[in-house]
Design a protein around this motif. Structure first.
Motif, PDB file in Angstrom:
ATOM      1  N   MET B   1      40.030 114.760 141.218  1.00 27.67           N
ATOM      2  CA  MET B   1      41.133 114.280 140.388  1.00 27.67           C
ATOM      3  C   MET B   1      41.337 115.205 139.199  1.00 27.67           C
ATOM      4  N   SER B   2      42.539 115.735 139.099  1.00 24.32           N
ATOM      5  CA  SER B   2      42.850 116.578 137.946  1.00 24.32           C
ATOM      6  C   SER B   2      43.013 115.728 136.701  1.00 24.32           C
ATOM      7  N   ALA B   3      42.573 116.267 135.592  1.00 21.56           N
ATOM      8  CA  ALA B   3      42.723 115.545 134.334  1.00 21.56           C
ATOM      9  C   ALA B   3      42.714 116.546 133.196  1.00 21.56           C
ATOM     10  N   LEU B   4      43.234 116.110 132.084  1.00 17.02           N
ATOM     11  CA  LEU B   4      43.183 116.932 130.879  1.00 17.02           C
ATOM     12  C   LEU B   4      42.675 116.034 129.762  1.00 17.02           C
ATOM     13  N   ALA B   5      41.676 116.485 129.067  1.00 20.41           N
ATOM     14  CA  ALA B   5      41.161 115.679 127.963  1.00 20.41           C
ATOM     15  C   ALA B   5      40.927 116.556 126.746  1.00 20.41           C
ATOM     16  N   LEU B   6      41.384 116.090 125.604  1.00 17.48           N
ATOM     17  CA  LEU B   6      41.081 116.743 124.341  1.00 17.48           C
ATOM     18  C   LEU B   6      40.250 115.780 123.509  1.00 17.48           C
ATOM     19  N   ALA B   7      39.171 116.279 122.939  1.00 14.81           N
ATOM     20  CA  ALA B   7      38.322 115.426 122.109  1.00 14.81           C
ATOM     21  C   ALA B   7      38.245 116.021 120.713  1.00 14.81           C
ATOM     22  N   GLU B   8      38.915 115.383 119.789  1.00 17.52           N
ATOM     23  CA  GLU B   8      38.881 115.753 118.370  1.00 17.52           C
ATOM     24  C   GLU B   8      39.032 117.244 118.148  1.00 17.52           C
ATOM     25  N   VAL B   9      40.094 117.813 118.735  1.00 21.26           N
ATOM     26  CA  VAL B   9      40.343 119.243 118.590  1.00 21.26           C
ATOM     27  C   VAL B   9      41.021 119.512 117.251  1.00 21.26           C
ATOM     28  N   SER B  10      40.410 120.365 116.450  1.00 22.80           N
ATOM     29  CA  SER B  10      40.989 120.768 115.171  1.00 22.80           C
ATOM     30  C   SER B  10      41.082 122.281 115.127  1.00 22.80           C
ATOM     31  N   LEU B  11      42.033 122.761 114.351  1.00 19.44           N
ATOM     32  CA  LEU B  11      42.314 124.189 114.346  1.00 19.44           C
ATOM     33  C   LEU B  11      43.010 124.548 113.049  1.00 19.44           C
ATOM     34  N   ALA B  12      42.634 125.671 112.472  1.00 17.02           N
ATOM     35  CA  ALA B  12      43.349 126.174 111.297  1.00 17.02           C
ATOM     36  C   ALA B  12      43.950 127.518 111.651  1.00 17.02           C
ATOM     37  N   LEU B  13      45.241 127.665 111.371  1.00 20.95           N
ATOM     38  CA  LEU B  13      45.953 128.892 111.729  1.00 20.95           C
ATOM     39  C   LEU B  13      46.759 129.282 110.493  1.00 20.95           C
ATOM     40  N   GLY B  14      46.183 130.134 109.677  1.00 22.85           N
ATOM     41  CA  GLY B  14      46.825 130.432 108.405  1.00 22.85           C
ATOM     42  C   GLY B  14      46.864 129.170 107.575  1.00 22.85           C
ATOM     43  N   SER B  15      48.040 128.783 107.112  1.00 21.86           N
ATOM     44  CA  SER B  15      48.131 127.573 106.298  1.00 21.86           C
ATOM     45  C   SER B  15      48.358 126.336 107.166  1.00 21.86           C
ATOM     46  N   PHE B  16      48.573 126.560 108.472  1.00 21.09           N
ATOM     47  CA  PHE B  16      48.837 125.430 109.377  1.00 21.09           C
ATOM     48  C   PHE B  16      47.526 124.877 109.927  1.00 21.09           C
ATOM     49  N   THR B  17      47.423 123.552 110.004  1.00 24.34           N
ATOM     50  CA  THR B  17      46.236 122.969 110.627  1.00 24.34           C
ATOM     51  C   THR B  17      46.640 121.962 111.683  1.00 24.34           C
ATOM     52  N   LEU B  18      45.840 121.947 112.736  1.00 20.84           N
ATOM     53  CA  LEU B  18      46.000 120.965 113.808  1.00 20.84           C
ATOM     54  C   LEU B  18      44.856 119.987 113.592  1.00 20.84           C
ATOM     55  N   GLY B  19      45.188 118.707 113.454  1.00 19.66           N
ATOM     56  CA  GLY B  19      44.144 117.784 113.025  1.00 19.66           C
ATOM     57  C   GLY B  19      43.661 116.820 114.076  1.00 19.66           C
ATOM     58  N   GLU B  20      42.417 116.952 114.466  1.00 16.13           N
ATOM     59  CA  GLU B  20      41.704 115.960 115.282  1.00 16.13           C
ATOM     60  C   GLU B  20      42.567 115.370 116.378  1.00 16.13           C
ATOM     61  N   ILE B  21      42.990 116.242 117.299  1.00 13.57           N
ATOM     62  CA  ILE B  21      43.822 115.787 118.414  1.00 13.57           C
ATOM     63  C   ILE B  21      42.912 115.279 119.530  1.00 13.57           C
ATOM     64  N   SER B  22      43.119 114.027 119.931  1.00 13.19           N
ATOM     65  CA  SER B  22      42.352 113.461 121.043  1.00 13.19           C
ATOM     66  C   SER B  22      43.298 112.728 121.980  1.00 13.19           C
ATOM     67  N   PHE B  23      43.190 113.007 123.269  1.00 16.64           N
ATOM     68  CA  PHE B  23      43.874 112.185 124.275  1.00 16.64           C
ATOM     69  C   PHE B  23      43.349 112.561 125.647  1.00 16.64           C
ATOM     70  N   THR B  24      43.612 111.718 126.619  1.00 19.46           N
ATOM     71  CA  THR B  24      43.196 111.985 127.994  1.00 19.46           C
ATOM     72  C   THR B  24      44.377 111.729 128.917  1.00 19.46           C
ATOM     73  N   LEU B  25      44.627 112.678 129.810  1.00 13.81           N
ATOM     74  CA  LEU B  25      45.649 112.477 130.841  1.00 13.81           C
ATOM     75  C   LEU B  25      44.930 112.342 132.168  1.00 13.81           C
ATOM     76  N   GLU B  26      45.260 111.301 132.934  1.00 13.73           N
ATOM     77  CA  GLU B  26      44.625 111.096 134.227  1.00 13.73           C
ATOM     78  C   GLU B  26      45.622 111.379 135.327  1.00 13.73           C
ATOM     79  N   GLY B  27      45.155 112.008 136.390  1.00 19.52           N
ATOM     80  CA  GLY B  27      45.964 112.194 137.590  1.00 19.52           C
ATOM     81  C   GLY B  27      47.304 112.831 137.287  1.00 19.52           C
ATOM     82  N   PRO B  28      48.359 112.308 137.878  1.00 23.00           N
ATOM     83  CA  PRO B  28      49.650 112.974 137.768  1.00 23.00           C
ATOM     84  C   PRO B  28      50.444 112.553 136.534  1.00 23.00           C
ATOM     85  N   GLU B  29      49.779 112.108 135.501  1.00 20.92           N
ATOM     86  CA  GLU B  29      50.493 111.584 134.345  1.00 20.92           C
ATOM     87  C   GLU B  29      51.203 112.699 133.559  1.00 20.92           C
ATOM     88  N   ILE B  30      52.368 112.351 133.019  1.00 22.62           N
ATOM     89  CA  ILE B  30      53.081 113.286 132.158  1.00 22.62           C
ATOM     90  C   ILE B  30      53.075 112.732 130.744  1.00 22.62           C
TER      91      ILE B  30
END
Lengths: 278, 353
Positions: B1-30
């Motif tokens: 089963m294909s899936a995509l999961a992000l667990a508390e992904v954070s990132l700083a890119l210059g002055s931009f920050t991506l804050g604690e992204i978490s979610f899970t996609l199961e199967g054919p979900e969009i």
């Protein structure tokens, strides 16, 4: 039809016919100003005079040296200039505009000044010339290396600028897509970005070559002997007068034009004139 | 089963920050990611694809932790605006170049077969420059499919298209994704993409996910005023809760009292979200239509959008209603006309402050 009655405005949408007529007149005068001396140079040749000058070994050597050194210069310019152009186009590093401005500096330096400055660095007692000879036996006065150094200094901005513009025109996302399709960073560069930027890079290399083969000032100061074609023509002009110098000049012009057109042909496919659409 | 999961992904890119992204996609979900420009939607996709290294957190694709892998080993299909075909190569070369990369693990399907499956075999020798948007999309999907991706990342692929072409391509894309049973993340700033594509939608702003839920949930019950603004809810009314009882909340907005279904302490400030299409307009207040809120108003302006018409109303407060243009004509709506706006309490949604 108004268009048929004003052929100078044919195929143009908008724009006042009067303005276009003036623009054509100005442009035509400029074109004549460029072409007339060049045509005249060939017109005064008796045919035999160019052949005769082509038989002289020193003239042939000078021409061959000019062509060879210019090709070598274009190669070196590509080797060092294209990676720098990529950096300037893709990486927003601190001092990027200062680097871009520094690359343009040689365009504003009088070529005799460039020659003297290069002499101080690459000359017999120059800051690089002396250690390089002691360590590697690499000499820049009276050698091909010196000619290439002089040519490179005055002509490398053309390669860097053209390649930078070419890289800027390639969507960086294409390189990203290539990476997700299984290509490593170098493969993506080689198979996607470089082919797409190639036309611009080739134009830059052609301009660098053309600028190199026509260089006199920097070369004559850093390296008098062996003589490149422009130096040889200058010497002929001083020693034997206008007539024999003009025959050699026409010969150099012929060689330069043929090579220039050949390179453009190579860079643009079948199209000889740049910018006539893609 | 294909899936995509992000667990508390954070990132700083210059002055931009991506804050604690978490979610899970199961199967054919969009999952549709909706947000204004500069919200970090593209950065999120590029991080999943491997172009930015997260400062912390993990990214799982399929059953592999890909956090430390380069893009070429993550097996993601990446569709960008205008589909990112390589213009210097023919269609078959575009697909073959991708298959070459995948062939190292022996997973690449035959190119001819792939072109036939996507109905582009007749375009094999064509240049991408002469293709229609629909054909480009099929080539891009075939090319991505040559690498057997475990997840599809779509970064506003339709942004440059007109509405009819967009509808058609969206349907085709949806059919492909459902059939391939591959999860997909679809980034857009176009509301219509959300309704048409998304099983769930994530609302993003300033590098953070503000709400992630089923699309109907987000559109009808946005969590906050910001979310309501991003999903384009037309009426956001600032009010004060006057009382509460089992039927709901009484909220004073301007001179009007609104009944709302929700919760909140009496006396506190609250914003009410009311979708324009939840406001029903009638010429006279007949009790045949059940609605807790019956608000007399004057028509200020009509804005004809074709099939739909937006009506600006003055009821002491400004309200925007949306109805079929035909119904507007039958009601004889015109600036200055007196009208009654009917709104069910269930359609008046108090926002979390």
């Amino acid at each position: 039809m108004t268009v048929a009655a004003r052929p100078w405005a044919a195929g143009v949408r908008g724009g006042s016919p009067a303005v276009l007529l003036v623009a054509w007149l100005c442009g035509g005068l400029l074109l004549a100003f460029i072409l007339l001396p060049l045509i005249q140079l060939f017109a005064v040749q008796t045919g035999g005079s160019m052949l005769q000058v082509a038989r002289q070994a020193d003239v042939r050597d000078a021409l061959a040296l000019s062509v060879g050194a210019s090709l070598l210069t274009a190669f070196v310019a590509g080797l060092f200039g294209v990676p720098l152009a990529y950096l300037l186009a893709r990486v927003n590093f601190r001092g990027r505009t200062a680097v871009a401005a520094a690359i343009d500096l040689p365009l504003t330096v009088p070529h005799t000044v460039a020659g003297i400055a290069l002499l101080m660095v690459f000359g017999r007692h120059g800051v690089l010339g002396e250690p390089l000879e002691t360590l590697f036996g690499l000499r820049f006065w009276g050698t091909l290396a010196g000619i290439v150094v002089a040519m490179l200094f005055v002509s490398v901005p053309y390669t860097v600028n053209a390649a930078r513009i070419a890289f800027e025109a390639v969507d960086p996302r294409l390189e990203m897509v290539a990476r997700t399709l299984g290509m490593g960073p170098l493969q993506a560069l080689w198979r996607v970005t470089l082919p797409l930027a190639w036309r611009g890079i080739a134009t830059g290399l052609t301009l660098t070559f053309a600028r190199s083969i026509s260089e006199f000032g920097a070369v004559v100061i850093l390296v008098y002997y062996p003589m490149t074609a422009p130096v040889q023509i200058y010497e002929m002009f001083l020693n034997y007068g206008l007539e024999s110098a003009s025959a050699a000049a026409a010969l150099l012009l012929l060689v330069s034009l043929v090579l220039f057109i050949a390179f453009r042909h190579f860079a643009y496919g079948r199209r000889l004139i740049a910018g006539s659409g893609r | 089963m294909s899936a995509l999961a992000l667990a508390e992904v954070s990132l700083a890119l210059g002055s931009f920050t991506l804050g604690e992204i978490s979610f899970t996609l199961e199967g054919p979900e969009i999952l549709v990611v909706l947000g204004p420009n500069g919200a970090g939607k593209s950065v999120l996709l590029e991080t999943i694809a491997g172009f930015h290294r997260p400062a912390c957190g993990r990214i799982i694709i399929g059953d592999r932790d890909v956090t430390a892998l380069p893009p070429e080993r993550r097996r993601v299909g990446f569709l960008v605006q205008n589909f990112g075909l390589f213009p210097h190569l023919t269609i078959v070369q575009n697909v073959a170049l991708a298959a070459r990369g995948a062939s190292s693990d022996g997973a690449a399907p035959a190119i001819g077969e792939l072109l036939a499956r996507f109905g582009i075999a007749h375009l094999a020798e064509a240049s991408p420059l002469v293709l229609s948007p629909g054909e480009k999309q099929r080539v891009a999907l075939a090319r991505a499919q040559a690498c057997r991706p475990d997840v599809f990342l779509l970064d506003e692929p339709f942004a440059a298209l007109d509405a009819p072409a967009r509808d058609e391509l969206r349907l085709e894309l949806l059919r492909f994704l459902r059939a391939a049973r591959i999860p997909a993340l679809f980034v857009t700033h176009d509301h219509t993409d959300v309704a048409a594509l998304g099983d769930r939608v994530a609302i993003m702003r300033e590098g953070r996910i503000l709400q992630l839920a089923a699309s109907s949930e987000v559109f009808h019950r946005p969590l906050s005023r910001t979310v309501a603004e991003i999903v384009g809810i037309e009426n956001i009314l600032a009010g004060r809760i006057t009382s509460r009882d089992p039927r709901g909340l009484r909220v004073a907005v301007g001179g009007q009292i609104f009944w709302a279904v929700g919760d909140g302490p009496g006396g506190s400030e609250v914003d009410l979200a009311v979708r324009a299409d939840a406001i029903r307009l009638v010429a006279t207040d007949d009790s045949a239509v059940a609605a807790e809120n019956r608000i007399p108003a004057t028509v200020v302006a009509l804005h004809n959008l074709g099939v739909l018409t937006k009506v600006t109303l003055d009821a002491g407060i400004r309200l925007i209603a949306c109805l079929m243009t035909r119904d507007a004509a039958e009601l004889g709506l015109a600036p200055g006309a007196a009208i009654v706006a009917l709104i069910r309490a269930a359609d008046v949604h108090p926002l979390v402050p």
